[in-house]
Design a protein around this motif. Sequence first.
Motif: not given
Lengths: 263, 263, 263
Positions: C21, C31-32, C34-38, C59-60
């Motif tokens: 990040x 930048x925006x 978003x955590x999807x999964x870690x 997602x957009x």
Amino acid sequence: MKLISLLTDFGDKDNFVGMMKAVILKINPQAKIVDLCHQIKPQGLEEAAFLLAHSFRYFPEGTIHLVVVDPGVGTKRKKILVKTKNYYFVAPDNGVLSATLKLEKPQKIIEITKEKYFLKPVSNTFHGRDIFAPAAAYLSLEEKPESFGKKISKIKELNLPKPHKSKNALSGQIIYIDRFGNLITNIKKASFNRLAKKSFFKIYCGSAVITKISRGYVGGKATAPKALFNSFGNLEIAAPNNSAQKTLSLNRGDTIRVKAQPL
Amino acid sequence: MKLISLLTDFGDKDNFVGMMKAVILKINPQAKIVDLCHQIKPQGLEEAAFLLAHSFRYFPEGTIHLVVVDPGVGTKRKKILVKTKNYYFVAPDNGVLSATLKLEKPQKIIEITKEKYFLKPVSNTFHGRDIFAPAAAYLSLEEKPESFGKKISKIKELNLPKPHKSKNALSGQIIYIDRFGNLITNIKKASFNRLAKKSFFKIYCGSAVITKISRGYVGGKATAPKALFNSFGNLEIAAPNNSAQKTLSLNRGDTIRVKAQPL
Amino acid sequence: MKLISLLTDFGDKDNFVGMMKAVILKINPQAKIVDLCHQIKPQGLEEAAFLLAHSFRYFPEGTIHLVVVDPGVGTKRKKILVKTKNYYFVAPDNGVLSATLKLEKPQKIIEITKEKYFLKPVSNTFHGRDIFAPAAAYLSLEEKPESFGKKISKIKELNLPKPHKSKNALSGQIIYIDRFGNLITNIKKASFNRLAKKSFFKIYCGSAVITKISRGYVGGKATAPKALFNSFGNLEIAAPNNSAQKTLSLNRGDTIRVKAQPL
């Protein structure tokens, strides 16, 4: 717009980190916050010091690094704000910044004392919420470091383990183990090279002996442990697609020895 | 620009939280989202109610608190939107908001029924993604609460355990245990003070008896458990640099008794 | 402003995600992310492929999906950037995108080779930080996909398990288990319906036999396991307010059979 990074031992089980973010955004709704890590083991100053020293440079200039690993919360330990050439740091004065500030010299060290920046009433158990988060938030609003209190000249040092060097050997320690079970030592590439570049060498780690430096994690005999220099520049022991911690039964604090034998 | 806070029992193992954020940002690309906590134990309504009640006030005015702990997903339990003086709350009507709404009176309670705000097709298993996240997102776009459905007058109450008071004693419960193993009780400072301020007192917690209130976590005999009032104003039992949960072998639901003896 | 989603096997114990990040925000402060999964299990390509394929659409449009599950880091596996009608994907070429790209056809596949977009020096162990994060960041600054390298025509496929069909039966596998212990199979609703819609059917899962499809998780005999179609459209076995994984002692890879018997 300044970025605020968060490094704490608060984990994710509770609302501690969420509350710190709430407090920051109440003071500066435009603040941008990035989680560096919250899974430092409780009171794990050395671990936090290691992660910060190896991460802070990757952030944009002007980033405010907010570090709350604070076993002395509620005691007389100082709260400090440090300005370096490129960054700001807000933390308890317990040594958690010392490894970082050897890499990036402090220009100003301020003891945070001005109560007008505190969230009232100030608890004795959660200065992350009541003192450190507000300080970082006001700093992100371009408040001057000097506004938060008086300059001081020294911060507390953490006594981090250093490798022991002799003529033909280097004896280091595992200082960090990552999610993948990779064993990260405090032996730096330059130091290793001074000893071993023009020699045969053997790296002793638990029951394994490694005689070469690999380029990466994969390749070669699938199960043999490897030695490599990681993305921080430290000597690291890894097991391909496996946990070196488990396969070698080694832990934080264990010794890794390098012995050199002239060619 | 409104802030949306997220409180769920979705953990971080899956993509549930990420999908909710995706849905929010697809509707309102400017939304700012803060994780309050996602590690509520599955279906842990009491835990979520406790964390929300002790956190919501730290957020900026106008914050939309989105709470998805939803054991009744797919049944006839209502979906509600609550407006208070300073905040909005979007949640299933299962009592998860009741502790909070005792501290911050509801001005409007709306049952969310307008399907035009739902993500279609609406699943029976993930209303967080299909109903609650879109509702919070449209609300953050200044949609009026009344647009989402009809006003209702009552929400479901959660039957949270309360301390039992007698003339010389107070008997409370451990209602929450944090990452550090600190035991948080439902005994509030005011209540304790009414009983014990002008008396000797003894606090019985498991095998330990504590006779004073400490200011913070550190100081005094290193290993003795301490009693203090935490940053929420609740009586808390802590073990300095250790887990009181482990050292005292106590758990959520266990009783903590305070006995007073006149001076 | 483009959104960047992150899907990795880095967990949250270390500073890996925080550093990615940092690198992104140093290149594009707007930048925006978003955590999807870690919490993909280390090197868990199939798990990551499954989560991405079931999440990306929420997602957009224009979102850059950055996927770093990279057992081959430091080897000759390619680094790729894929443009589809609605999204961008940046990932190692190891099959992690293949399930997704069956649902959303690639318009351009670019092998990322242009070193001017790399963070130097490039390590052999952390391309997430040194190559993939910078690529996503520059892409979010409207850099053209073609700038990153040459077009290629194929990506690597992952051999995901498929259900086995016979005249009166369907034999699938548990491909994912979520936080709640719900067992998600690779049997899709359409496929199940072709077999079982006009028949009696029995679903065999471990010691349990289920003879109906439920609408949701709750209702009916409290402890009996249920079969339902989940929010992804997959057949899922759930235990009401309990973990089906534990109550049925089933795991990832285990077989779930559906047998049909004409009415």
